[in-house]
Motif scaffolding. Structure first.
Motif, short mmCIF file in Angstrom:
data_model
loop_
_atom_site.label_atom_id
_atom_site.label_comp_id
_atom_site.label_asym_id
_atom_site.label_seq_id
_atom_site.Cartn_x
_atom_site.Cartn_y
_atom_site.Cartn_z
N LEU A 40 0.85 -1.18 0.00
CA LEU A 40 0.00 0.00 0.00
C LEU A 40 0.89 1.23 0.00
O LEU A 40 1.77 1.38 0.85
N ARG A 41 0.65 2.11 -0.98
CA ARG A 41 1.46 3.32 -1.14
C ARG A 41 0.54 4.53 -1.29
O ARG A 41 -0.58 4.40 -1.76
N THR B 65 -1.78 8.35 -10.17
CA THR B 65 -1.86 6.91 -9.95
C THR B 65 -2.55 6.16 -11.09
O THR B 65 -2.05 5.11 -11.53
N PRO B 66 -3.68 6.63 -11.63
CA PRO B 66 -4.27 5.90 -12.76
C PRO B 66 -3.33 5.78 -13.96
O PRO B 66 -3.31 4.75 -14.64
N SER B 67 -2.53 6.82 -14.22
CA SER B 67 -1.58 6.76 -15.34
C SER B 67 -0.50 5.72 -15.08
O SER B 67 -0.10 4.97 -15.99
N ARG C 288 -3.47 -3.32 -8.24
CA ARG C 288 -4.66 -3.95 -7.69
C ARG C 288 -5.66 -2.92 -7.17
O ARG C 288 -6.38 -3.17 -6.22
N GLY C 289 -5.66 -1.74 -7.79
CA GLY C 289 -6.66 -0.74 -7.48
C GLY C 289 -6.28 0.17 -6.33
O GLY C 289 -5.11 0.29 -5.96
N LEU C 290 -7.29 0.81 -5.76
CA LEU C 290 -7.11 1.78 -4.69
C LEU C 290 -7.86 1.33 -3.44
O LEU C 290 -8.90 0.66 -3.53
N THR C 291 -7.35 1.72 -2.28
CA THR C 291 -8.06 1.47 -1.03
C THR C 291 -9.11 2.57 -0.83
O THR C 291 -9.13 3.58 -1.54
N GLU D 126 -2.77 3.43 -3.23
CA GLU D 126 -2.71 2.44 -4.29
C GLU D 126 -2.33 1.09 -3.71
O GLU D 126 -1.54 0.99 -2.77
N ARG D 127 -2.91 0.05 -4.28
CA ARG D 127 -2.62 -1.32 -3.86
C ARG D 127 -1.91 -2.03 -5.01
O ARG D 127 -2.40 -2.05 -6.14
N LEU D 128 -0.72 -2.57 -4.71
CA LEU D 128 0.12 -3.20 -5.72
C LEU D 128 0.61 -4.56 -5.24
O LEU D 128 0.71 -4.80 -4.03
N GLU D 129 0.94 -5.41 -6.18
CA GLU D 129 1.54 -6.69 -5.86
C GLU D 129 2.90 -6.50 -5.18
O GLU D 129 3.70 -5.66 -5.58
N PHE D 130 3.17 -7.29 -4.14
CA PHE D 130 4.48 -7.31 -3.51
C PHE D 130 5.40 -8.23 -4.31
O PHE D 130 5.07 -9.39 -4.55
#
Length: 246
Positions: A20-21, A27-29, A49-52, A57-61
């Motif tokens: 989570l960042r 972020t969409p870009s 993986r979208g937004l909280t 932003e939610r991203l793969e680790f």
């Protein structure tokens, strides 16, 4: 939830398989770019993986070793790390050349626009396995620009081209040879001299940016970084004035 190291521009946390960042208008870009890279065969970038609900932003680790910026572990100076980082950057650049560049982006674009640059492609943002670069994280400062803009900053960090000796004592000649190896591994036709002059330009712009962000984020560490970038730019310019690079 675990807070991860780094995150000079905002706290970064790991939530199981995700990171989570802080998000923003860019972020969409960035997520569109990451999807594009993955669709074009670049596996070393995190899956968006979208937004909280609170806008992060939610991203793969990405699993692997991400070395600290300082102190730099000795294995980072292995030639295999340098070569693999250059090869990874070339693969990312080639895939990004056909990506949507419309933005908005957090960082300014630079001419000539050839690819979408990561803009912080450095050892502390690279994921290594077995001493080889296999992935890159922290994409929020990506923006369109020339290939050499990213390659120059990678050279600054992995050759390295710094007045603070963090490289177990490389001589200048060894640094120039590593610059040539980086260019060759990437497949760049740029001369070493052009690479080094771009490093200087990159550092001055980064120093100005760090000063602005130090005020905006009330983070005095960023102002100290700016001092270091200007010192390194002057150090490099002095060496080139004594012996211009080919």
């Amino acid at each position: 939830m675990e807070q991860l190291s780094g995150g000079n521009m905002g706290a970064v946390h790991r939530d199981g398989p995700d990171v989570l960042r802080p998000g923003g208008p860019w972020t969409p870009s960035v997520h569109r770019l990451l999807h594009h890279l993955r669709e074009h065969g670049v596996g070393g970038v995190p899956e968006p993986r979208g937004l909280t609900d609170d806008g992060r932003e939610r991203l793969e680790f990405l699993e692997g070793d991400v070395p600290p910026g300082f102190p730099v572990p000795g294995w980072v100076w292995d030639e295999g790390a340098l070569v693999s980082a250059a090869v990874l950057l070339r693969r990312i650049h080639d895939a990004s050349a056909s990506a949507d560049r419309s933005g908005p982006w957090r960082s300014p674009s630079h001419e000539p626009v050839e690819v979408v640059c990561h803009n912080d492609f450095a050892t502390y943002n690279l994921v290594f396995r077995g001493g080889r670069a296999v992935g890159v994280i922290d994409w929020d400062f990506a923006s369109p620009g020339p290939r050499l803009w990213d390659l120059a900053y990678l050279a600054y960090r992995i050759v390295p081209l710094t007045s603070a000796d963090r490289s177990d004592g490389f001589t200048d000649e060894e640094r120039w040879r590593r610059c040539d190896l980086l260019l060759h591994s990437y497949g760049s036709t740029a001369s070493r001299g052009r690479l080094l002059s771009t490093v200087g330009e990159r550092l001055i712009e980064l120093a100005d940016f760090s000063d602005r962000m130090a005020v905006e984020l009330r983070n005095p560490d960023l102002a100290e970084h700016a001092v270091g970038y200007r010192r390194d730019a002057a150090w490099l310019a002095a060496r080139l004035s004594r012996r211009p690079a080919p």
